[in-house]
Design an enzyme around this catalytic site. Structure first.
Site, mmCIF file in Angstrom:
data_model
loop_
_atom_site.group_PDB
_atom_site.id
_atom_site.type_symbol
_atom_site.label_atom_id
_atom_site.label_comp_id
_atom_site.label_asym_id
_atom_site.label_seq_id
_atom_site.Cartn_x
_atom_site.Cartn_y
_atom_site.Cartn_z
ATOM 1 N N ARG A 4 42.604 28.845 19.621
ATOM 2 C CA ARG A 4 43.404 29.404 18.534
ATOM 3 C C ARG A 4 42.909 28.857 17.185
ATOM 4 O O ARG A 4 43.034 29.506 16.155
ATOM 5 C CB ARG A 4 44.886 29.045 18.699
ATOM 6 C CG ARG A 4 45.749 29.672 17.594
ATOM 7 C CD ARG A 4 47.204 29.256 17.692
ATOM 8 N NE ARG A 4 47.345 27.831 17.602
ATOM 9 C CZ ARG A 4 48.141 27.105 18.389
ATOM 10 N NH1 ARG A 4 48.876 27.682 19.318
ATOM 11 N NH2 ARG A 4 48.202 25.807 18.244
ATOM 12 N N TYR B 242 41.898 45.146 -4.600
ATOM 13 C CA TYR B 242 42.142 45.747 -3.293
ATOM 14 C C TYR B 242 43.641 45.925 -3.077
ATOM 15 O O TYR B 242 44.410 44.962 -3.180
ATOM 16 C CB TYR B 242 41.544 44.856 -2.205
ATOM 17 C CG TYR B 242 41.711 45.419 -0.819
ATOM 18 C CD1 TYR B 242 41.060 46.590 -0.442
ATOM 19 C CD2 TYR B 242 42.517 44.785 0.111
ATOM 20 C CE1 TYR B 242 41.227 47.107 0.827
ATOM 21 C CE2 TYR B 242 42.678 45.296 1.380
ATOM 22 C CZ TYR B 242 42.026 46.457 1.730
ATOM 23 O OH TYR B 242 42.196 46.975 2.990
ATOM 24 N N ASP C 281 36.842 37.737 -4.288
ATOM 25 C CA ASP C 281 36.654 38.741 -3.236
ATOM 26 C C ASP C 281 35.346 39.445 -3.545
ATOM 27 O O ASP C 281 35.259 40.264 -4.464
ATOM 28 C CB ASP C 281 37.832 39.717 -3.228
ATOM 29 C CG ASP C 281 37.699 40.788 -2.136
ATOM 30 O OD1 ASP C 281 36.574 40.970 -1.615
ATOM 31 O OD2 ASP C 281 38.710 41.436 -1.819
ATOM 32 N N LYS D 250 33.368 45.143 6.509
ATOM 33 C CA LYS D 250 32.635 46.088 5.663
ATOM 34 C C LYS D 250 31.125 45.871 5.807
ATOM 35 O O LYS D 250 30.597 46.025 6.881
ATOM 36 C CB LYS D 250 33.130 45.967 4.224
ATOM 37 C CG LYS D 250 34.672 45.944 4.093
ATOM 38 C CD LYS D 250 35.325 47.244 4.521
ATOM 39 C CE LYS D 250 36.839 47.151 4.652
ATOM 40 N NZ LYS D 250 37.549 46.659 3.475
HETATM 41 C C1 LIG Z 1 38.708 45.981 3.262
HETATM 42 C C2 LIG Z 1 38.864 45.033 2.152
HETATM 43 C C3 LIG Z 1 39.703 43.925 2.268
HETATM 44 C C4 LIG Z 1 40.529 43.658 3.504
HETATM 45 O O1 LIG Z 1 39.716 43.449 4.620
HETATM 46 P P1 LIG Z 1 40.184 43.801 6.131
HETATM 47 O O2 LIG Z 1 39.047 43.316 6.942
HETATM 48 O O3 LIG Z 1 40.398 45.291 6.178
HETATM 49 O O4 LIG Z 1 41.466 43.061 6.363
HETATM 50 C C5 LIG Z 1 39.797 43.069 1.178
HETATM 51 N N1 LIG Z 1 39.101 43.283 0.050
HETATM 52 C C6 LIG Z 1 38.274 44.338 -0.102
HETATM 53 C C7 LIG Z 1 37.528 44.519 -1.365
HETATM 54 C C8 LIG Z 1 38.130 45.254 0.946
HETATM 55 O O5 LIG Z 1 37.333 46.312 0.793
#
Ligand SMILES: *Cc1c(COP(=O)(O)O)cnc(C)c1O
Length: 382
Positions: free
Chosen positions: A54, A106, A179, A204
């Site tokens: 975990r 986001y 991010d 992504k």
């Molecule tokens: C998709 C995304 C997220 C969230 O990621 P998940 O893997 O879907 O939880 C956060 N920030 C950006 C810029 C994203 O494109």
């Protein structure tokens, strides 16, 4: 875990996954560790450091080391999703802490901040991160603990100046987390220009095949804040399955090729569509006409990303018509996969979105660029 000593380029690091082989079998692909629990030594210690899955799993290690290498960080952590990674950064804060976040970010994370983080006592202020004067005005020395950036920022692709904002934040005693999902570790390395933590939705570009949900954080330094973030993952179990971690590493081994193609396709499409009379505006950091182009040129290297948005003449109806009539472009949310995706964002984001109703968000995949362009042109309302 830091692997800054790896002497090769990102392309080589990725293709060879840092050149690791399985010591036991001599396999060129590393094994998946499915065990949930590990044997203690007779002295009651855990000789390998593995205890219970975990908190951590050996399958994550090569992925985390590769991310550390690409981002020039001290340590990386895999998470069960990008959102699990991002929310851990906020869960590591304490009630009363002041946070700056961008107005364009986001959507799901903005919703989480409004629905949960504020209820738990974080004071979140959404500001225009493209204006340095707004950042300096909003920073409260001693009270602001975190500045959250997303650049390029979904879905308008606004660019924030990581180096300048980090310098301002440092002066006020605040951490900076970025991010960097859409910039990928290849185009921007936020930790090398002042940021403290980088976040990726590994769902992504890192994985790139729309078949794994995962996230990652990479830190520049070890400190109390990072230890709290580690504890959020370990104690809450915000981890991916070992199978997903292995599939993610397989995806990452071609990331440099995929990102290069996506960037080239996005640039071509943005340039072509900017000329079209039925397209009011193309939002893409690579276009000189884009407001964030200069800062993007300074902090993005080797491309401006695979994401862009277009505004269609004729309002929401025309935008929805276009998305309804593409054949190659798949109508779906998400981004960063090998297949091109198109989405009408205002209807996803609902009330309070910064998105104009005539906007479509496009994720350029790695298909033939002329076929992608022709598909959009034939889908425009006649
Ligand atoms: C998709 C995304 C997220 C969230 O990621 P998940 O893997 O879907 O939880 C956060 N920030 C950006 C810029 C994203 O494109």
């Amino acid at each position: 875990m830091s692997s800054k000593s790896y002497p090769y380029t990102p392309a080589t690091a990725l293709a060879q996954a840092l050149g690791k082989i399985d010591q036991e079998s001599q396999g060129v692909v590393l094994p998946i560790h499915v065990a949930t629990t590990y044997i203690r030594g007779k002295d009651n210690s855990y000789p390998t450091g593995n205890i219970y899955s975990r908190a951590d799993n050996p399958t994550y290690k090569p992925v985390e080391e590769l991310l550390c290498q690409l981002e020039q960080g001290h340590q990386a952590l895999l998470f069960g999703s990008g959102m699990a990674a991002a929310t851990a950064v906020f869960q590591g804060l304490r009630p009363g802490d002041h946070v700056l976040a961008p107005k364009v970010m986001y959507w799901a994370l903005r919703n989480w901040l409004l629905n949960f983080a504020t209820d738990w006592g974080l004071v979140i202020e959404f500001i225009d991160m493209t204006q340095l004067s707004e950042v300096s005005k909003a920073l409260q020395p001693g009270k602001t603990k975190l500045v959250w950036l997303e650049t390029p920022g979904n879905p308008m692709w606004t660019i924030s100046d990581i180096a300048e904002i980090s310098a301002l934040a440092k002066g006020a005693g605040a951490f900076v987390a970025v991010d960097s999902t859409c910039a990928t570790p290849l185009l921007t390395q936020p930790l090398t220009i002042g940021a403290d933590i980088v976040m990726h939705s590994a769902t992504k570009y890192l994985n790139g095949h729309s078949d794994v949900i995962a996230g990652a954080l990479i830190t520049k330094h070890d400190n109390d804040y990072w230890q709290r973030i580690r504890a959020v993952r370990a104690q809450g179990g915000a981890v991916p399955s070992p199978h997903d971690a292995a599939q993610l590493l397989r995806g990452m081994r071609t990331m440099h090729l995929r990102v290069r193609e996506s960037c080239a396709n996005a640039m071509f499409l943005a340039q072509q569509l900017e000329q079209h009379p039925q397209i009011i505006e193309v939002l893409y950091p690579g276009l000189p006409s884009f407001s964030g182009h200069d800062v993007a040129t300074k902090q993005m290297h080797g491309g401006f990303g695979g994401m862009f948005s277009i505004r269609v003449q004729g309002g929401e109806q025309a935008a929805v018509h276009l998305a309804a009539n593409t054949k190659l472009w798949k109508r779906a949310t998400s981004l960063g996969g090998v297949e091109s995706l198109i989405e009408h964002r205002a209807s996803v984001e609902g009330a309070g979105t910064p998105c104009p109703p005539d906007l479509l968000r496009l994720s350029a995949g790695i298909e033939d660029k002329d076929e992608l362009l022709a598909d959009i042109l034939q889908a425009l309302p006649k």
